[in-house]
Design a protein around this motif. Structure first.
Motif, short mmCIF file in Angstrom:
data_model
loop_
_atom_site.label_atom_id
_atom_site.label_comp_id
_atom_site.label_asym_id
_atom_site.label_seq_id
_atom_site.Cartn_x
_atom_site.Cartn_y
_atom_site.Cartn_z
N TYR A 387 0.83 -1.21 0.00
CA TYR A 387 0.00 0.00 0.00
C TYR A 387 0.87 1.25 0.00
O TYR A 387 0.54 2.25 -0.64
N GLU A 388 1.94 1.17 0.75
CA GLU A 388 2.85 2.33 0.83
C GLU A 388 3.42 2.66 -0.55
O GLU A 388 3.50 3.82 -0.96
N LEU A 391 0.79 4.12 -2.69
CA LEU A 391 0.58 5.51 -2.28
C LEU A 391 1.64 6.43 -2.85
O LEU A 391 1.36 7.55 -3.29
N MET A 392 2.88 5.93 -2.83
CA MET A 392 3.97 6.73 -3.38
C MET A 392 3.77 6.98 -4.87
O MET A 392 4.04 8.07 -5.38
N ARG A 393 3.24 5.94 -5.55
CA ARG A 393 2.97 6.13 -6.98
C ARG A 393 1.89 7.19 -7.17
O ARG A 393 1.97 8.05 -8.04
N VAL A 394 0.84 7.12 -6.33
CA VAL A 394 -0.24 8.11 -6.42
C VAL A 394 0.32 9.51 -6.17
O VAL A 394 -0.07 10.48 -6.81
N ILE A 480 -1.24 0.35 -9.05
CA ILE A 480 -1.80 1.24 -8.03
C ILE A 480 -3.26 0.92 -7.76
O ILE A 480 -3.68 0.76 -6.61
N ASN A 481 -4.00 0.82 -8.83
CA ASN A 481 -5.44 0.66 -8.69
C ASN A 481 -5.80 -0.64 -7.98
O ASN A 481 -6.57 -0.66 -7.03
N LEU A 484 -4.58 -0.53 -4.20
CA LEU A 484 -5.35 0.33 -3.30
C LEU A 484 -6.80 -0.13 -3.16
O LEU A 484 -7.44 0.13 -2.15
N LYS A 487 -7.58 -5.56 -4.41
CA LYS A 487 -7.84 -6.73 -5.27
C LYS A 487 -6.61 -7.62 -5.37
O LYS A 487 -5.50 -7.14 -5.28
N LEU B 50 -5.58 7.11 -12.34
CA LEU B 50 -5.09 5.79 -11.93
C LEU B 50 -5.55 4.72 -12.93
O LEU B 50 -5.00 3.63 -12.96
N ARG B 77 -0.02 13.76 -12.13
CA ARG B 77 -0.86 13.38 -10.99
C ARG B 77 -0.24 13.93 -9.69
O ARG B 77 -0.93 14.48 -8.84
N HIS B 89 -3.85 4.83 4.50
CA HIS B 89 -2.54 4.20 4.30
C HIS B 89 -1.45 5.26 4.37
O HIS B 89 -1.59 6.34 3.80
N PHE B 90 -0.37 4.91 5.08
CA PHE B 90 0.78 5.84 5.20
C PHE B 90 2.08 5.06 5.08
O PHE B 90 2.08 3.83 5.08
N ILE B 91 3.17 5.81 5.00
CA ILE B 91 4.49 5.18 5.09
C ILE B 91 4.76 4.99 6.58
O ILE B 91 5.02 5.96 7.30
N LEU B 106 7.71 13.95 -3.56
CA LEU B 106 7.35 13.09 -4.69
C LEU B 106 6.52 13.85 -5.72
O LEU B 106 6.58 13.56 -6.91
#
Lengths: 487, 209
Positions: A387-388, A391-394, A480-481, A484, A487, B50, B77, B89-91, B106
């Motif tokens: 998830y992290e 999230l970074m990609r987002v 990402i999709n 998050l 799935k 996304l 984005r 969600h976090f780091i 980022l």
């Protein structure tokens, strides 16, 4: 906040995993580092001390023992040889021999071996005088740099030797004190840890004992084995000696020329023996022709009834067939034993090599296991942190940045493991160096860094990178999709 | 600020969605309501870049998202869109402030620690700036989630079910916080939810059916 800092924080946030990875990696690297250091140092010591010596001659026994004793001074002699038997090889006009250096062993001072020899030994190891001068007369010594450093002996100091190779007060030759007249410059060879004197000094110290034994009713005295021990009784009568020049009661040494023979504070009497050639006088004058003669093979050969321990031989030509077959001829046709140092040392190193090779394989295995451990750790961490990463990609991180983050984590683990491993390897080496120094007076440099460490760092980075490749590839392909949405 | 036209997405033959055209200007708030399975999250993923639509247009700040390549879209984005996900969600290895700073970094925005701290102060959790994420309550996490979506000053903020787990009082508070933050940075705010309580709070609405 940059990727390096993030990678570091990710690593330290899981301290147990970090600890396991570092321990495994450091163990592998440390063991390899230690083996490389050990091999390098042993190789260096062996090679430096070969000193272009082609052959060693001594009493029959183990050839390797003779080499280790005569060249490396880490073993006991195989015995002594009569000068009469050794005479042909000490002949300066020998057609095949360029240089023959006699060694007479038997005593030590604080575990540093006293070697009775000629000035040729200095040339053999390219040794030069740092302070004082070469030994000239009986009981004068010139000491190696390490001996000077470790024993704090200085010019003019006197000391009493002890019999054998181990220091033992019970075996001290209290009747004869050596005097330091010179200190050698460091050479990095075995001569640094030797105490050099003329051969007659070694004879005299032990002949004196023989007299003691002869006159105190002892039977046969086997000096050749160098394993005798004796308490010295100086209240004795030397038949055939004239001690008129000093007032020693109970001594009658006829027919000898006498000089003052000064003993150290350990000695409780003066003693003069013409037969022992104790023409020692208290001065520091330069070397005269008579001193040079006495410290040459010609001078030595005037005492054919005496014994020496070894002869170090350099051939005139290393390709001459007769010279090359000389060791075999000596072994087959004489009472002496001859051995080639290069051959014996290669054999020894081959035997040691089997052990170190096995350890090297073990170290490589540990390094590979540690690499696998890093892989598992990163892979598991990737699953936990999917998830992290999404999230970074987002937030705008590119797939390349994610894979670089994972690679960085693998590399950081490898570098930390490498640093800890190198420290561990060198610490182990320092411990071994201490033990070697205590046992053999050999000095090893434990904190020398060189090309090997550079190669190990490259290998560590390669292991870290390889271990991180698959996790990095998975990070690169983070969806990402799907991630998050769970799935 | 954000505008869509004839947006369609198809997972397979049986799961295909067509979305009404929508637009939301700078400083505006748009509520997108719909039942479960109606395609709300799909729409949010399309708007956030996304996922790519099978047909239609998405324009953010006059840039057509559909035409952007992967790396350009990533960068776009990061710079222009802030997303508040339903789950927090976090780091985990970073503290609250570091999470916000990383988000700025980022996104390619200026790393502005003072602005991050000010945002936390507005959200009344400045005292948690150095706290580890695992030490926060769910309510605090949600506020950090909001802060992270806005600290890089995006043009559009997308919020996915931001109130679904909250009681009425906190529901209104969170919406107000979102509105305040979006207005503070001059962003368009789109809230995608099935929470009908928001009908009475947000004026501009679209119902998916």
């Amino acid at each position: 906040m940059n990727l390096f800092k993030l990678a570091w924080k990710n690593i330290v946030s899981n301290p147990w995993s970090l600890l396991l990875n570092i321990i495994l990696f450091a163990l592998g690297i440390g063991l390899i580092s230690f083996l490389l250091l050990f091999n390098d140092q042993v190789k260096d010591k062996f090679e430096k001390n070969l000193a272009d010596i082609d052959m060693v001659i001594g009493a029959k026994g183990s050839p390797l023992q003779m080499i280790l004793c005569g060249m490396y001074h880490v073993d006991n002699p195989t015995g002594n040889i009569k000068l009469e038997h050794a005479r042909p090889f000490l002949n300066p006009k020998h057609p095949l021999i360029k240089r023959a250096v006699p060694l007479s062993l038997g005593d030590n001072y604080r575990s540093y071996r006293i070697v009775g020899t000629t000035y040729d030994l200095l040339d053999l190891y390219n040794a030069e005088i740092s302070y004082g001068r070469k030994w000239a007369r009986d009981l004068e010594v010139t000491i190696g740099a390490i001996v000077a450093e470790k024993t704090n002996l200085k010019l003019g100091d006197k000391f009493v030797s002890s019999h054998g190779f181990e220091e033992d007060d019970d075996l001290a030759h209290a009747h004869a004190a050596f005097k330091v007249v010179g200190i050698l410059k460091p050479t990095g060879t075995v001569i640094d840890q030797l105490i050099l004197s003329n051969t007659s000094s070694v004879w005299n110290v032990h002949d004196h004992e023989d007299h003691d034994r002869d006159h105190s009713g002892d039977d046969a005295h086997d000096h050749s084995g160098n394993d005798h021990d004796s308490d010295h009784d100086h209240d004795h009568n030397h038949d055939g000696h004239d001690h008129s020049a000093h007032g020693h009661d109970g001594h009658d040494h006829d027919g000898h020329d006498h000089h003052d023979h000064k003993h150290s504070e350990h000695c409780d009497h003066d003693d003069n023996h013409h037969e022992h050639n104790l023409n020692y006088v208290e001065n520091t004058a330069g070397l005269g022709p008579e001193n040079i003669f006495e410290n040459s093979n010609e001078g030595l050969l005037l005492n054919l009834d005496k014994e020496i321990t070894n002869i170090l031989v350099q051939f005139k030509s290393k390709k001459n067939f007769q010279a090359l077959s000389m060791p075999r001829n000596i072994n087959e046709n004489t009472e002496l034993m001859a051995a080639s140092p290069a051959y014996q040392i290669n054999n020894l190193r081959a035997n040691i090599g089997v052990g170190t090779q096995a350890l090297r394989y073990l170290a490589l295995l540990i390094a590979l296991v540690s690499g696998f451990s890093i892989f598992i750790s990163l892979f598991k961490s990737l699953q936990e942190r999917k998830y992290e990463l999404a999230l970074m990609r987002v937030s705008g991180a590119s797939p390349f940045q994610l894979s670089w983050l994972i690679l960085l984590e693998g590399l950081i683990l490898a570098v930390v493991g490498f640093v800890v491993g190198i420290v561990v390897g060198h610490l182990a080496s320092a411990l071994m160096a201490g033990a070697m120094s205590d046992a053999y007076q050999y000095n090893f440099s434990s904190w020398k860094f060189g090309r090997n460490e550079g190669l190990l760092l490259i290998a560590s980075l390669a292991i870290g990178t390889t271990a991180a490749l698959i996790p990095a590839w998975k990070a690169y392909n983070t969806d990402i999709n799907r991630t998050l949405s769970g799935k | 600020m954000i505008r869509t036209a004839e947006l369609q997405f198809r997972y397979d033959k049986e799961n295909a969605f067509s979305f009404p055209d929508l637009s939301c200007a700078k400083g505006e708030m748009l509520l997108i309501l719909g039942k479960s399975g109606i395609g709300k999250s799909t729409l949010l993923n399309l708007l956030g870049g996304l996922m790519k639509p099978n047909h239609g247009s998405i324009q953010i700040n006059e840039t057509e998202l559909v035409n952007l390549g992967t790396s350009t879209l990533d960068r776009f984005r990061g710079e222009n869109i802030g997303i508040i996900f339903q789950k927090n969600h976090f780091i985990e290895s970073l503290n609250v402030l570091e999470n916000l700073l990383l988000s700025q970094k980022l996104a390619g925005a200026k790393v502005d620690k003072a602005f991050c701290l000010k945002t936390l102060e507005t959200l009344n959790i400045q005292h948690k700036a150095k706290s580890k994420i695992r030490n926060l309550s769910e309510g605090e996490k949600q506020r950090v989630n909001i802060a992270r979506a806005v600290v890089h000053k995006p043009k559009v903020v997308l919020a996915d079910e931001p109130t679904s787990a909250l009681d009425d009082e906190n529901c209104a508070k969170v919406v107000e916080l979102l509105r305040t933050q979006a207005q503070e940075i001059g962003a368009a705010l789109l809230i995608v939810t099935h929470d009908t309580r928001l009908k009475n709070i947000v004026e501009k609405q679209i119902v998916l059916s």
